[in-house]
Enzyme design. Structure first.
Site, PDB file in Angstrom:
ATOM      1  N   TRP A  45     -38.954 -34.705 -20.134  1.00 44.13           N
ATOM      2  CA  TRP A  45     -38.600 -33.593 -21.009  1.00 44.13           C
ATOM      3  C   TRP A  45     -37.140 -33.743 -21.440  1.00 44.13           C
ATOM      4  O   TRP A  45     -36.249 -33.036 -20.982  1.00 44.13           O
ATOM      5  CB  TRP A  45     -38.823 -32.263 -20.301  1.00 44.13           C
ATOM      6  CG  TRP A  45     -40.276 -31.957 -20.053  1.00 44.13           C
ATOM      7  CD1 TRP A  45     -41.347 -32.479 -20.688  1.00 44.13           C
ATOM      8  CD2 TRP A  45     -40.787 -31.049 -19.074  1.00 44.13           C
ATOM      9  NE1 TRP A  45     -42.517 -31.956 -20.178  1.00 44.13           N
ATOM     10  CE2 TRP A  45     -42.208 -31.072 -19.185  1.00 44.13           C
ATOM     11  CE3 TRP A  45     -40.208 -30.221 -18.116  1.00 44.13           C
ATOM     12  CZ2 TRP A  45     -43.034 -30.296 -18.373  1.00 44.13           C
ATOM     13  CZ3 TRP A  45     -41.037 -29.445 -17.305  1.00 44.13           C
ATOM     14  CH2 TRP A  45     -42.438 -29.483 -17.444  1.00 44.13           C
ATOM     15  N   ASP A  78     -40.726 -32.633 -32.206  1.00 48.07           N
ATOM     16  CA  ASP A  78     -40.825 -33.999 -32.692  1.00 48.07           C
ATOM     17  C   ASP A  78     -39.634 -34.366 -33.584  1.00 48.07           C
ATOM     18  O   ASP A  78     -39.363 -33.707 -34.592  1.00 48.07           O
ATOM     19  CB  ASP A  78     -42.122 -34.178 -33.480  1.00 48.07           C
ATOM     20  CG  ASP A  78     -42.561 -35.613 -33.542  1.00 48.07           C
ATOM     21  OD1 ASP A  78     -43.100 -36.107 -32.537  1.00 48.07           O
ATOM     22  OD2 ASP A  78     -42.360 -36.254 -34.593  1.00 48.07           O
ATOM     23  N   ARG A 138     -38.958 -49.432 -21.549  1.00 50.37           N
ATOM     24  CA  ARG A 138     -40.340 -49.034 -21.782  1.00 50.37           C
ATOM     25  C   ARG A 138     -40.246 -47.819 -22.688  1.00 50.37           C
ATOM     26  O   ARG A 138     -39.626 -46.811 -22.339  1.00 50.37           O
ATOM     27  CB  ARG A 138     -41.031 -48.683 -20.462  1.00 50.37           C
ATOM     28  CG  ARG A 138     -42.505 -48.248 -20.614  1.00 50.37           C
ATOM     29  CD  ARG A 138     -42.628 -46.749 -20.685  1.00 50.37           C
ATOM     30  NE  ARG A 138     -44.021 -46.299 -20.635  1.00 50.37           N
ATOM     31  CZ  ARG A 138     -44.397 -45.042 -20.722  1.00 50.37           C
ATOM     32  NH1 ARG A 138     -43.479 -44.084 -20.865  1.00 50.37           N
ATOM     33  NH2 ARG A 138     -45.659 -44.693 -20.677  1.00 50.37           N
ATOM     34  N   ASP A 194     -41.531 -44.677 -24.299  1.00 48.21           N
ATOM     35  CA  ASP A 194     -42.528 -43.633 -24.107  1.00 48.21           C
ATOM     36  C   ASP A 194     -43.078 -43.178 -25.465  1.00 48.21           C
ATOM     37  O   ASP A 194     -42.338 -43.097 -26.451  1.00 48.21           O
ATOM     38  CB  ASP A 194     -41.882 -42.451 -23.386  1.00 48.21           C
ATOM     39  CG  ASP A 194     -42.861 -41.331 -23.110  1.00 48.21           C
ATOM     40  OD1 ASP A 194     -43.825 -41.562 -22.378  1.00 48.21           O
ATOM     41  OD2 ASP A 194     -42.656 -40.227 -23.656  1.00 48.21           O
ATOM     42  N   HIS A 223     -46.300 -42.780 -31.320  1.00 42.55           N
ATOM     43  CA  HIS A 223     -45.900 -41.624 -32.111  1.00 42.55           C
ATOM     44  C   HIS A 223     -44.543 -41.817 -32.787  1.00 42.55           C
ATOM     45  O   HIS A 223     -43.969 -40.875 -33.331  1.00 42.55           O
ATOM     46  CB  HIS A 223     -45.924 -40.385 -31.225  1.00 42.55           C
ATOM     47  CG  HIS A 223     -47.273 -40.157 -30.623  1.00 42.55           C
ATOM     48  ND1 HIS A 223     -48.279 -39.504 -31.297  1.00 42.55           N
ATOM     49  CD2 HIS A 223     -47.804 -40.553 -29.437  1.00 42.55           C
ATOM     50  CE1 HIS A 223     -49.370 -39.492 -30.540  1.00 42.55           C
ATOM     51  NE2 HIS A 223     -49.102 -40.126 -29.417  1.00 42.55           N
ATOM     52  N   GLU A 252     -45.589 -47.914 -25.252  1.00 44.23           N
ATOM     53  CA  GLU A 252     -46.816 -47.247 -24.809  1.00 44.23           C
ATOM     54  C   GLU A 252     -47.619 -46.856 -26.052  1.00 44.23           C
ATOM     55  O   GLU A 252     -47.358 -45.836 -26.672  1.00 44.23           O
ATOM     56  CB  GLU A 252     -46.482 -45.998 -23.986  1.00 44.23           C
ATOM     57  CG  GLU A 252     -47.722 -45.275 -23.507  1.00 44.23           C
ATOM     58  CD  GLU A 252     -47.531 -43.766 -23.346  1.00 44.23           C
ATOM     59  OE1 GLU A 252     -48.341 -43.150 -22.644  1.00 44.23           O
ATOM     60  OE2 GLU A 252     -46.570 -43.223 -23.928  1.00 44.23           O
ATOM     61  N   ASP A 259     -49.301 -41.316 -15.903  1.00 42.01           N
ATOM     62  CA  ASP A 259     -50.177 -40.479 -16.717  1.00 42.01           C
ATOM     63  C   ASP A 259     -51.653 -40.684 -16.400  1.00 42.01           C
ATOM     64  O   ASP A 259     -52.482 -39.895 -16.844  1.00 42.01           O
ATOM     65  CB  ASP A 259     -49.992 -40.802 -18.206  1.00 42.01           C
ATOM     66  CG  ASP A 259     -48.627 -40.405 -18.717  1.00 42.01           C
ATOM     67  OD1 ASP A 259     -48.086 -39.417 -18.216  1.00 42.01           O
ATOM     68  OD2 ASP A 259     -48.106 -41.091 -19.604  1.00 42.01           O
TER      69      ASP A 259
END
Length: 607
Positions: free
Chosen positions: A100, A200, A229, A231, A235, A255, A323
Site C-alpha cells: 500500500w 491509479d 520485481r 508489482d 496494469h 508480474e 498472492d
C-alpha cells in the site's frame, strides 16, 4: 595527496557499486531467487496465523538469517516493497506486506532505517548474492478514494507523493479483458468505513513518469539494488516500464498475471522489460501436480513458453508467492510437490522460491494465511527433506550451467504419457510424474542424448542405470519420485553421487537417432484448446485440499472460500466458489486477487 589517497581507497567500492547498478538479464540468468516478506521472515514476535498486523520482521533481522537462505544455494533475495505506506489499522489490517504505497521515494520505518537497508544490501553482496526489491508504483494507496486537491494534500498525513488530481486516472472499476481499462481503472476502488483504495497513477503523463524516472536511479545506487520485481506490471504500460527500468539501469521482472503466456510475453523485449514471471507454467504445475490433470496440460504451457517468450531462459519460474495459494495447500502428497519443485528448477528460467516452501508449510490457500511468520515453523531447521532437496537442485543447476548452453536453454518434451513427461535440457534428462507417493511402474524413454549402452546417474537419488542398445533409458518408480539423469561422466565431473568417470571411448554424448517416441496412452491426451475468438487460454479446474476438505477452483491462483478477508488489496465482493462461467470471486480484502484470464487475464486476489 590526501584526497587522492582517499579516492584510491574508494575505487574498489565504487567499482562494486557500479557493477551492482548494471546488473542485467545476463547477470541474473544464472541466479536463483528466494522471495520473502520482510515483516514475516525473521526476527519478529508473536504472530498468529492470519494476522494482518505488523509482526516485527526487519531488514536487520533478515541479515541474521542469510546463512539459512544461502545454505539452500540461493544467490539472490527478493524482499517486499521498501516504500512508505499507509499507517494505522485499516479495514483490512496494516500495511505489513508493504504494497500500500504512499510514497515510493521514502522508506517504511517499520522495516528499519536507510542504514539498515544498506546493511542488508552490503551483507548480500559480501556473500556474492543479489538484492531484488519489489516495487509497487502502479497506484498510491489511501483510505479515502477522493482525488480532489484538498483530499490528496491531507490524506495519509499529507505524505502522498503526488497531490495533483491530474496525476491520477479517474476512479472506475476494471473491465477485465479490456486492455485500456486494465491499465487506467483502479484495481481497488475503495469505499467508506476506513476502506483501502488504490488510486491509479497516470504514468503516461510526464508529471508522473518523469518524477519516478528521475528518482529511481539514485534509489538503486544508494541502496545497491540489483533488480526489481514490478508489482502489477500488467496494469502499467510496457513503454513506461521500459523507460523506468532503463533509468534504474538494472534487471526488471514483471508480474503479468493470468493464464495467457502469449499475452504476458508481449511485455518482454527491447521495447518492454527484461522478463516476466511464468504464470502459465505455474498454471500447468498446479493443474498437473496439484489437481490431477494429465501431462498434456503441462506440455501445453511448456510449448507456449517456448514459442511466445522472446527469451524464455530468463522467465521467473515459481510455484507460489504472496498472492497465491501455497503449493503445499494444493496437495498433501509430498511426492507431487517434489516433482513440481524439480520442474520449476530444471525446466529453465530463473527459479524463485517463496519463503516457507522449504519448511513444507501447507497453511495458506489464500492470504493472509499464506503470509505466515516463518519463525513459527521448525525453528529454521535445515535437516528437512525439502530444504535439502532445494539445496541439491541449486547445486545441480549451478554445475550444469557450466556445461554448454544450459543457462540459455529450456527443456523440450522428449516423450510424454498421461502421468509422465520426459524433458531434455542440454545434457540433462528430467523425468516428472504425477503418479503420487504410491505410484510405481516402469517407462522406457527413447531418443535420449546419452547414446547406446551408456552409464547414467540420477542426481536426485544417486541411482545408476544404463541405456540399452538403442539409447533408450528405462526408469522405474517406487514412490512417484522425479529424476534428473545425466551421464556418469558429467556426474563425476560435478562431484555428484561418488560417480567415477567412465573409460574413454564410451558413447556418452551421441545425438539421438530418433525423435519423440510416444508412450502408452499418449493418444488419449488432449491438449487444452485455445479460444480462437479471444486468444484466451483455457481455465484449468483443479482441486485443492484444505483443512476443511477440498474445493474446486477455476484458476490455480484464485481463492475460493474463506471465512476471513485478505489483507492487501481489497476486492469488491466476498468470497464465493467458482460460478460456472469461468470467473471466480475471491476473498474480500485481497491486493491482487483480481479476476484474470486470457488476453485480459481475469483474477481476483490480494496485494
Amino acid at each position: 595527496m590526501a584526497p587522492l589517497s582517499r579516492l584510491l581507497t574508494l575505487l574498489p567500492l565504487l567499482a562494486s557499486t557500479l557493477s551492482v547498478q548494471a546488473a542485467t538479464k545476463d547477470d541474473w540468468r544464472s541466479r536463483s531467487i528466494y522471495q520473502l516478506i520482510t515483516d514475516r521472515f525473521a526476527g519478529g514476535g508473536q504472530c498468529d496465523l492470519g494476522s494482518r498486523s505488523y509482526c516485527g520482521g526487519t531488514w536487520r533481522s533478515t541479515i541474521e538469517k542469510l546463512d539459512y537462505i544461502q545454505g539452500m544455494g540461493f544467490d539472490a533475495v527478493w524482499i517486499s516493497p521498501t516504500a512508505l505506506g499507509i499507517e494505522g489499522y485499516t479495514k483490512y489490517g496494516e500495511n505489513y506486506h508493504g504494497y500500500w504505497t504512499v510514497d515510493p521515494t521514502e522508506l517504511n520505518p517499520h522495516f528499519g532505517t536507510a542504514d539498515d537497508l544498506k546493511a542488508l544490501s552490503s551483507a548480500l553482496h559480501s556473500r556474492g548474492m543479489y538484492l531484488m526489491v519489489d516495487i509497487a508504483i502502479n497506484a498510491l494507496a489511501a483510505t479515502n478514494y477522493h482525488i480532489d486537491a484538498q483530499t490528496l494534500s491531507t490524506v495519509n498525513d499529507g505524505k502522498m507523493l503526488f497531490t495533483d488530481p491530474a496525476n491520477y486516472h479517474e476512479r472506475c472499476n476494471i473491465k477485465w479483458g479490456d486492455h485500456d481499462s486494465e491499465q487506467k481503472c483502479w484495481l481497488v476502488t475503495g469505499g467508506d468505513d476506513n476502506d483501502v483504495a488504490l488510486l491509479d497513477l497516470a504514468t503516461e503523463t510526464p508529471a508522473v513518469a518523469d518524477k519516478l524516472k528521475q528518482w529511481v536511479g539514485g534509489y538503486v545506487q544508494e541502496y545497491g539494488i540489483d533488480g526489481f520485481r514490478i508489482d502489477a506490471s500488467k496494469h502499467l504500460s510496457k513503454e513506461f516500464q521500459h523507460d523506468f527500468c532503463a533509468s534504474a539501469g538494472i534487471f526488471c521482472i514483471g508480474e503479468v498475471a493470468g493464464d495467457s503466456t502469449e499475452y504476458a510475453a508481449t511485455y518482454q523485449g527491447n521495447d518492454g522489460i527484461d522478463s516476466v514471471f511464468g504464470f502459465g507454467m505455474l498454471y500447468g504445475a498446479a493443474a498437473v501436480f496439484g489437481g490431477g490433470k494429465t501431462m498434456g496440460t503441462y506440455r501445453h504451457y511448456i510449448d507456449a513458453a517456448a514459442s511466445a517468450y522472446s527469451d524464455p531462459s530468463v522467465i521467473g519460474s515459481f510455484l507460489d508467492n504472496q498472492d497465491l495459494p501455497r503449493f503445499n495447500s494444493r496437495t498433501g502428497d509430498r511426492s507431487l510437490v517434489y516433482n513440481a519443485i524439480v520442474g520449476s528448477f530444471m525446466y529453465g528460467g530463473i527459479p524463485t522460491v517463496y519463503y516457507g516452501l522449504e519448511q513444507d508449510i501447507a497453511d495458506g490457500p489464500y492470504d493472509p494465511n499464506n503470509r505466515e511468520a516463518l519463525w513459527n515453523y521448525n525453528n529454521y531447521g535445515t535437516n528437512g527433506d525439502t530444504y535439502k532437496r532445494i539445496s541439491t537442485l541449486n547445486k545441480i543447476r549451478k554445475f550444469l550451467s557450466t556445461k554448454g548452453d544450459f543457462l540459455k536453454s529450456v527443456g523440450t518434451v522428449l516423450k510424454i504419457q498421461d502421468n509422465d513427461i520426459a524433458l531434455q535440457r542440454e545434457d540433462a534428462l528430467i523425468v516428472l510424474t504425477n503418479r503420487g507417493s504410491g505410484g510405481s511402474g516402469t517407462w522406457s524413454i527413447g531418443g535420449t542424448k546419452f547414446g547406446n549402452n551408456a552409464d547414467v546417474v540420477d542426481l536426485l537419488s544417486c541411482d545408476k542405470a544404463k541405456t540399452d542398445g538403442s539409447g533408450a533409458l528405462s526408469v522405474s518408480w517406487s514412490t512417484g519420485q522425479p529424476f534428473v539423469w545425466v551421464s556418469s561422466q558429467i556426474a563425476a565431473e560435478g562431484g555428484f553421487c561418488g560417480a567415477s568417470a567412465p573409460a574413454p571411448g564410451n558413447n556418452l554424448a551421441a545425438e539421438p537417432t530418433s525423435t519423440v517416441v510416444d508412450g502408452p496412452g499418449a493418444t488419449d491426451i488432449v491438449e487444452p484448446p485455445t479460444d480462437s475468438s479471444s486468444g484466451a487460454q483455457p481455465q484449468v479446474a483443479i482441486t485443492t485440499g484444505t483443512a476443511s476438505g477440498s474445493a474446486t477452483i477455476a484458476n490455480p491462483d484464485v481463492t475460493v472460500t474463506s471465512t476471513s478477508t485478505s489483507s492487501e488489496q481489497p476486492s469488491q465482493s466476498s468470497a464465493t466458489p467458482a460460478n460456472g462461467n469461468g470467473e471466480n470471486s475471491s476473498s474480500s480484502a485481497c491486493k491482487r486477487s483480481r479476476k484474470r484470464t486470457g488476453a485480459g487475464g481475469k483474477r481476483r486476489s490480494a496485494l
